[in-house]
Design an enzyme around this catalytic site. Sequence first.
Site, PDB file in Angstrom:
ATOM      1  N   TRP A  72      19.535 -90.704 -27.897  1.00 52.71           N
ATOM      2  CA  TRP A  72      20.297 -91.151 -29.066  1.00 52.71           C
ATOM      3  C   TRP A  72      21.412 -90.127 -29.192  1.00 52.71           C
ATOM      4  O   TRP A  72      21.165 -88.970 -29.541  1.00 52.71           O
ATOM      5  CB  TRP A  72      19.405 -91.144 -30.311  1.00 52.71           C
ATOM      6  CG  TRP A  72      20.052 -91.726 -31.516  1.00 52.71           C
ATOM      7  CD1 TRP A  72      20.132 -93.050 -31.857  1.00 52.71           C
ATOM      8  CD2 TRP A  72      20.720 -91.008 -32.567  1.00 52.71           C
ATOM      9  NE1 TRP A  72      20.799 -93.192 -33.041  1.00 52.71           N
ATOM     10  CE2 TRP A  72      21.181 -91.963 -33.505  1.00 52.71           C
ATOM     11  CE3 TRP A  72      20.983 -89.667 -32.808  1.00 52.71           C
ATOM     12  CZ2 TRP A  72      21.868 -91.614 -34.654  1.00 52.71           C
ATOM     13  CZ3 TRP A  72      21.676 -89.314 -33.951  1.00 52.71           C
ATOM     14  CH2 TRP A  72      22.113 -90.287 -34.858  1.00 52.71           C
ATOM     15  N   GLU A 474      20.342-103.322 -41.388  1.00 49.90           N
ATOM     16  CA  GLU A 474      20.090-102.614 -40.137  1.00 49.90           C
ATOM     17  C   GLU A 474      19.777-103.544 -38.986  1.00 49.90           C
ATOM     18  O   GLU A 474      20.061-103.211 -37.843  1.00 49.90           O
ATOM     19  CB  GLU A 474      19.016-101.531 -40.294  1.00 49.90           C
ATOM     20  CG  GLU A 474      17.636-102.036 -40.559  1.00 49.90           C
ATOM     21  CD  GLU A 474      16.621-100.909 -40.758  1.00 49.90           C
ATOM     22  OE1 GLU A 474      16.816 -99.802 -40.236  1.00 49.90           O
ATOM     23  OE2 GLU A 474      15.627-101.147 -41.439  1.00 49.90           O
TER      24      GLU A 474
HETATM   25  C1  F6R Z   1      14.611 -98.258 -42.210  1.00 49.83           C
HETATM   26  C2  F6R Z   1      13.898 -97.105 -41.703  1.00 49.83           C
HETATM   27  C3  F6R Z   1      14.383 -95.755 -42.067  1.00 49.83           C
HETATM   28  C4  F6R Z   1      13.200 -94.790 -42.241  1.00 49.83           C
HETATM   29  C5  F6R Z   1      13.726 -93.363 -42.430  1.00 49.83           C
HETATM   30  C6  F6R Z   1      12.590 -92.389 -42.677  1.00 49.83           C
HETATM   31  O1  F6R Z   1      13.973 -99.442 -41.854  1.00 49.83           O
HETATM   32  O2  F6R Z   1      12.953 -97.227 -40.984  1.00 49.83           O
HETATM   33  O3  F6R Z   1      15.185 -95.774 -43.204  1.00 49.83           O
HETATM   34  O4  F6R Z   1      12.450 -95.199 -43.331  1.00 49.83           O
HETATM   35  O5  F6R Z   1      14.431 -92.956 -41.307  1.00 49.83           O
HETATM   36  O6  F6R Z   1      11.710 -92.344 -41.599  1.00 49.83           O
HETATM   37  P1  F6R Z   1      10.252 -91.772 -41.758  1.00 49.83           P
HETATM   38  O7  F6R Z   1       9.510 -92.691 -42.669  1.00 49.83           O
HETATM   39  O8  F6R Z   1       9.692 -91.753 -40.375  1.00 49.83           O
HETATM   40  O9  F6R Z   1      10.387 -90.406 -42.356  1.00 49.83           O
END
Ligand code: F6R
Length: 589
Positions: A72, A474
């Site tokens: 990425w 998204e």
């Molecule tokens: C949207 C999504 C992101 C995650 C964010 C936090 O669908 O998946 O907004 O919620 O990047 O990620 P975590 O929950 O892994 O800390």
Amino acid sequence: MCGIFGYVGNRSNAAGLAVNGLKSLEYRGYDSWGVAWKEGSALGLRKETGKISGINPESLPACSLAIGHTRWATHGGVTAANAHPHLNEDRTIAVVHNGIIENYQELREELKAKGHVFLSETDTEVIPHLIEEYLKETDDFAHAVRLACQRFTGRYGILAVHTTSDTIVAARTGSPLIVGKAPDGFFIASDTPAFLEHTRTVQYLDDGEMVITNGKSIIFSDLKTGEEKLKREIEITWSIDEARKGDYAHFMLKEIMDQKESVARAVNQNEEEIIEVARAIENARGTFLVGCGTAHKACMAGEHFFSIVAGKHVNVAPASEFKLYHRFLRPESLLIAVSQSGETADVLEAIQVAKSKGAKVLAIVNSPGSSIARAADYTLLINAGPERAVASTKALTGQLAVLMLVAYALAGKLAEGKKLLLETASMINDMLNPRYADYLSRVADHIKAKEDLYIIGRSWNYPMALESAIKIQEVSYIHAEGFAGGELKHGPIALIEDGMPCIVLAGNDEVLPDILSNAVQLKARGGYVIGVAPERNEIFDEWIRVPDAGAAQPIVNIIPIQVLAYFLAVQRGKDPDMPRNLAKSVTVK
Ligand code: F6R
């Protein structure tokens, strides 16, 4: 962000294993990929832009040591030259890296002055060159990696290999690395799905640790001092099938459907632990909920659960803003960190800030053994199983369920909360039937050509309106925005045009009359009103029926929007599992 994979052992298809492992890590980044392998006394290399999905693992040569990376992009565009692994000039050292070397410009200048030539724009490329410099001082490759790491500032998980040794050297500061111990070799990867089909026995690296393995044995040590460390072996309970897409076209759809069971799994908590956590909240002088993106929206809904169910005030912030709250923190404060991956850099930073003030931390996470879980004083797992699609679905409803359960425990009504949530889980099971999905697919078909879409909600449906917008943006790339229903008239209503889809999230709650009057305001400006509610209302041009779930209304209201977002993506020809510019686990700030 970025997935890294390494294998060394008795198998002769290490490069193929790397390709397959990287396919399981593609959710962490998918703009380019690369694999390096040990071929006699040389390193073989293949790097390409685009997704790894198309490559046949058997097309790579036989070998017993390989490292790989799915990228990425942070530093430098999406080109094969910027893809990892990165090598030194004489191609004796290869490195894959997840994270950011913040002082790379300074190191690059220093190395250039010594005659090193760089082929990419990445921060990573300084690593093999610097290791090469240290190999002038020592013939111990692992020691040279250790010395190089001591020069880096920033966050990294790296794997490094050298033509003269059959070992993989790994180091971690800030970016996750997990060792998988199989009978015929060792795996090292950013996440467990990369090797779950080969082993479930894992060992987690902590920050400031290094690992050296030759495939037969493994040594963990302190990255600075070299002092050896003993590591606990942990058995992963996630099954391989849970990490696969099965008959579903996409992980996103599979994970939406998983909610038939995952909400009930989230409720299945150790009651004593929940009560202990509730007690910690009760005794805390200042409770702060933080998360990013979808998890932040779960925190916002959590604020309402605590207020409505338990009459308790809590503070909510996006984790990326939390460091500014340091003035409010003291040893009696409690931080509740919500995260699916348990690896999000902004959440980890919030934890650091809280800990620096002596505050306690509760983690509500999906990934057992993740950095956030290990950094916390208390951990509640949401038990959603692996979530692979970039768009979070079942993790959100799991987070909501656990937050609700804690709120009920805080109110001294744990059994009531549990009962409500289990009833909700059964309603979700009924709701997610093929007819419902067909209906939502038709709604998507009707609005798929629109470029703008608005969603409103009030109370706990306000965060769900924000979450609906994230989900639709998204994966479908439609410009979707969520608002608090009452805020419409203070500005956003100027955007409403004839035929514009406006989703109204409602429940049978104290704000129902207010949100319906906001729906009337939208309709009066020509909005095409899609109501998500337990009961039909004449204002709705389209009615998406949801069960009447009381305090669990946000959980059932978001599910049809997840399905709608999925169909909008597919019908607009987008890949919902790998949306552009995004990555699942955001390990950079
Ligand atoms: C949207 C999504 C992101 C995650 C964010 C936090 O669908 O998946 O907004 O919620 O990047 O990620 P975590 O929950 O892994 O800390």
